[in-house]
Design a protein around this motif. Sequence first.
Motif, PDB file in Angstrom:
ATOM      1  N   GLU A   1       0.842  -1.193   0.000  1.00 12.71           N
ATOM      2  CA  GLU A   1       0.000   0.000   0.000  1.00 12.71           C
ATOM      3  C   GLU A   1       0.871   1.233   0.000  1.00 12.71           C
ATOM      4  O   GLU A   1       2.039   1.187   0.397  1.00 12.71           O
ATOM      5  CB  GLU A   1      -0.901   0.010   1.235  1.00 12.71           C
ATOM      6  N   GLN A   2       0.299   2.325  -0.416  1.00 12.14           N
ATOM      7  CA  GLN A   2       1.003   3.592  -0.424  1.00 12.14           C
ATOM      8  C   GLN A   2       1.521   3.905   0.975  1.00 12.14           C
ATOM      9  O   GLN A   2       0.809   3.772   1.955  1.00 12.14           O
ATOM     10  CB  GLN A   2       0.067   4.699  -0.891  1.00 12.14           C
TER      11      GLN A   2
ATOM     12  N   TYR B   1      10.438   2.419  -0.792  1.00  7.13           N
ATOM     13  CA  TYR B   1       9.317   3.237  -0.332  1.00  7.13           C
ATOM     14  C   TYR B   1       8.237   3.228  -1.407  1.00  7.13           C
ATOM     15  O   TYR B   1       8.488   3.615  -2.541  1.00  7.13           O
ATOM     16  CB  TYR B   1       9.774   4.671  -0.052  1.00  7.13           C
ATOM     17  N   LEU B   2       7.046   2.767  -1.056  1.00  2.61           N
ATOM     18  CA  LEU B   2       5.915   2.744  -1.990  1.00  2.61           C
ATOM     19  C   LEU B   2       5.208   4.092  -1.906  1.00  2.61           C
ATOM     20  O   LEU B   2       4.439   4.343  -0.996  1.00  2.61           O
ATOM     21  CB  LEU B   2       4.970   1.593  -1.649  1.00  2.61           C
ATOM     22  N   PHE B   3       5.512   4.967  -2.871  1.00  2.37           N
ATOM     23  CA  PHE B   3       4.986   6.328  -2.817  1.00  2.37           C
ATOM     24  C   PHE B   3       3.592   6.451  -3.414  1.00  2.37           C
ATOM     25  O   PHE B   3       2.875   7.403  -3.119  1.00  2.37           O
ATOM     26  CB  PHE B   3       5.961   7.315  -3.490  1.00  2.37           C
ATOM     27  N   VAL B   4       3.193   5.526  -4.265  1.00  2.00           N
ATOM     28  CA  VAL B   4       1.851   5.437  -4.833  1.00  2.00           C
ATOM     29  C   VAL B   4       1.537   3.952  -4.928  1.00  2.00           C
ATOM     30  O   VAL B   4       2.442   3.141  -5.046  1.00  2.00           O
ATOM     31  CB  VAL B   4       1.801   6.084  -6.240  1.00  2.00           C
ATOM     32  N   ASP B   5       0.271   3.572  -4.866  1.00  2.00           N
ATOM     33  CA  ASP B   5      -0.071   2.161  -4.999  1.00  2.00           C
ATOM     34  C   ASP B   5       0.581   1.570  -6.240  1.00  2.00           C
ATOM     35  O   ASP B   5       0.488   2.133  -7.329  1.00  2.00           O
ATOM     36  CB  ASP B   5      -1.586   1.972  -5.063  1.00  2.00           C
ATOM     37  N   ARG B   6       1.274   0.448  -6.054  1.00  2.00           N
ATOM     38  CA  ARG B   6       1.975  -0.320  -7.076  1.00  2.00           C
ATOM     39  C   ARG B   6       3.288   0.290  -7.562  1.00  2.00           C
ATOM     40  O   ARG B   6       3.998  -0.321  -8.342  1.00  2.00           O
ATOM     41  CB  ARG B   6       1.068  -0.626  -8.272  1.00  2.00           C
ATOM     42  N   PHE B   7       3.652   1.504  -7.157  1.00  2.00           N
ATOM     43  CA  PHE B   7       4.917   2.125  -7.554  1.00  2.00           C
ATOM     44  C   PHE B   7       5.792   2.346  -6.329  1.00  2.00           C
ATOM     45  O   PHE B   7       5.316   2.803  -5.293  1.00  2.00           O
ATOM     46  CB  PHE B   7       4.685   3.477  -8.232  1.00  2.00           C
ATOM     47  N   SER B   8       7.092   2.061  -6.484  1.00  2.00           N
ATOM     48  CA  SER B   8       8.012   2.315  -5.378  1.00  2.00           C
ATOM     49  C   SER B   8       9.354   2.800  -5.904  1.00  2.00           C
ATOM     50  O   SER B   8       9.725   2.534  -7.047  1.00  2.00           O
ATOM     51  CB  SER B   8       8.220   1.046  -4.543  1.00  2.00           C
TER      52      SER B   8
ATOM     53  N   TYR C   1       7.447  -1.200 -10.534  1.00  2.00           N
ATOM     54  CA  TYR C   1       5.999  -1.240 -10.737  1.00  2.00           C
ATOM     55  C   TYR C   1       5.545  -2.660 -10.449  1.00  2.00           C
ATOM     56  O   TYR C   1       5.983  -3.618 -11.103  1.00  2.00           O
ATOM     57  CB  TYR C   1       5.617  -0.845 -12.160  1.00  2.00           C
TER      58      TYR C   1
END
Length: 158
Positions: free
Chosen positions: A21-22, A48-55, A79
Motif C-alpha cells: 500500500e502507499q 518506499y511505496l509512494f503510490v499504490d503499485r509504484f516504489s 511497478y
Amino acid sequence: MKKFIFALLFTWITGLSMAQEQGDFRIQIGPDYKLQINDLGAHAGLEYLFVDRFSLAPSFTYWFPDFGRSFNLNMDLRYYLTEGVSQIYVLGGYNNLWINAQPGLPGTTLSRAGGNFGLGAFLDVAANFGLNTEFKIQSQNTRQPVLRVGLVFKVGGY
C-alpha cells in the motif's frame, strides 16, 4: 478435505490482506551475483511505496572482486504487477559503478554511469518479514546481468 479447503481459503484471504500500500517502507539486505564474471557482492537497500503499485528502491552494493575495490549505487523505480503474498514487479532505473583496481593510489577510481532494467518477486513470509529475488541487466561496461536475493524487513507505513 474440509480442513484443506479451510486452510486454502484462510491462506488466500490472508494473502489479500498483505498487499503493498502507499506509504509502506521496507529495508533489504542480501547478496548480489554478476553472472558473466562470477563476481559476488553484498547489498543493502530501502524501498518506499509512494503510490499504490509504484516504489522507489535505492540500494548500495559492495563487490568483492579478485583485486581492487568495486561498488555500485542503484536507484530503481518498481511497478508491481501483482499483489498478495507473491508480488511480481518490473524495474528500471539509474546506476553508477565505481571501480578502483589500485586502492590507495589517488586518481585511480573509475566512475561509470548507466541504466538498469529487470524484474523481481517479493514473497511475503511473515507480518514483518519477506524474501526478494531480482534479475536485472546493468548497462555500464558489458551489460552485466545481476542476480539479487534479499531478506526484506517491513518497517511499516507512514
